[in-house]
Design an enzyme around this catalytic site. Structure first.
Site, short mmCIF file in Angstrom:
data_model
loop_
_atom_site.label_atom_id
_atom_site.label_comp_id
_atom_site.label_asym_id
_atom_site.label_seq_id
_atom_site.Cartn_x
_atom_site.Cartn_y
_atom_site.Cartn_z
CD GLU A 72 34.42 47.05 40.13
OE1 GLU A 72 34.77 46.79 38.97
OE2 GLU A 72 34.93 46.52 41.13
CG ASP A 92 37.97 40.73 35.65
OD1 ASP A 92 37.98 39.51 35.91
OD2 ASP A 92 38.89 41.48 35.95
CE1 TYR A 94 34.20 42.65 36.84
CE2 TYR A 94 34.03 44.99 36.34
CZ TYR A 94 34.54 43.97 37.11
OH TYR A 94 35.33 44.24 38.17
#
Length: 293
Positions: free
Chosen positions: A39, A140, A122
């Site tokens: 991520e 996102d 996020y």
DNA sequence: TAATCGTGGGT
DNA sequence: TACCCAAGATT
């Protein structure tokens, strides 16, 4: 009246089951740490460029403790050319925080994830969802674009995220946590593969007949011009040049090795000072420069 | 809130 | 070719 949520979510979940990419951080044996590393690397960076670096990181540092035991400069070096190298520094700091505050285990509580360096709204939602199968609105750039088109009927979402977008995302989120987690990755994948920013592949869209933008005749974006990012000649390019010298050097370098990669001395010194202030460069007592310890 | 922060590939 | 923009966070 909006299409009921399940008439949106069901086709997209089915589409994902048939069309999801095989990505290593999505496999059954992927660890929460592997998900977290992915991520961070994927922030503003395409999957294709992340893949080789992610494999190397997980091979070398299979746990947060393994990374935390290294100098932060090694994280910066292994970051390679992914860009935004402060992410490497923050990921290293996050690994240390995970060891100190969470016994070396990536936390599964959203608020605890959010408190880690480099993790914002996020990424906290993404890790909680994808690593721990929890129910969170994951917003996102892909999801924001899909919702803007499908529900609001406009080509692009606003520049800054709004409360209305969060409400839209939560309204579609399935109640059952594992299903919600699958939905989050599915709608993100749809944005990445079909509902793309430019030249969307609407012919392949599983919810084309439920898309507000399609129903409106796919009107072109009508709003303030979206700011382009100039790069050539900027401090950012200069910082990149300077840091590349240190990444590629096996040992500390003399000042001259930095001077030769950027002609303008004023901008060069400003950029170097910035890198030092950020903790990306360590000025040694002997006048040389190195990646941080 | 808006500016800042890298890099490379797609169109 | 020149843009556009890609799983954002921070200050």
């Amino acid at each position: 009246m909006d299409t009921p949520a399940h008439l949106i979510t069901a086709p997209i979940l089915d589409w994902y089951a048939a069309n999801a990419r095989d990505l290593p951080w999505r496999t059954a044996d992927a660890t929460p740490w592997g998900v977290l590393v992915s991520e961070i690397m994927l922030q503003q960076t395409p999957v294709k460029r992340v893949l080789p670096v992610w494999h190397e990181w997980l091979r070398r540092w299979p746990t947060p403790a393994a990374l935390a035991a290294e100098p932060s400069g090694e994280a910066v070096r292994a970051w390679g050319r992914l860009g935004y190298p402060r992410r490497a520094l923050r990921l290293h700091a996050a690994a240390q925080a995970i060891v100190e505050r969470h016994g070396g285990e990536v936390p599964d509580v959203h608020a605890e994830l959010l408190a880690l360096p480099g993790i914002g709204a996020y990424t906290a939602a993404a890790v909680a969802s994808f690593a721990y199968r929890q129910r969170h609105a994951v917003l996102d750039t892909n999801v924001r674009r899909v919702l803007a088109r499908m529900r609001t009927g406009v080509e692009y979402p606003p520049k800054a995220q709004t409360r209305a977008e969060v409400a839209l995302a939560e309204a579609l989120l399935p109640v059952d946590p594992p299903t919600a987690a699958r939905w989050s990755v599915a709608v993100m994948e749809l944005g990445a593969l079909v509902c793309t920013a430019r030249s969307p592949r609407c012919v392949d869209c599983p919810v084309l007949d439920r898309c507000a933008w399609q129903a409106a005749g796919r009107p072109a974006y009508d709003g303030p011009p979206r700011v382009g990012q100039t790069y050539a000649g900027t401090d950012r390019q200069c910082r990149g040049r300077l840091l590349a010298v240190l990444r590629d050097a096996p040992a500390p370098v003399e000042k001259g090795a930095l001077d030769i990669v950027w002609a303008d001395p004023v901008q060069r010194e400003r950029a170097l000072d910035g890198l030092i202030a950020d903790g990306l460069v360590d000025p040694l007592d002997d006048g040389r420069y190195a990646l941080p310890v």
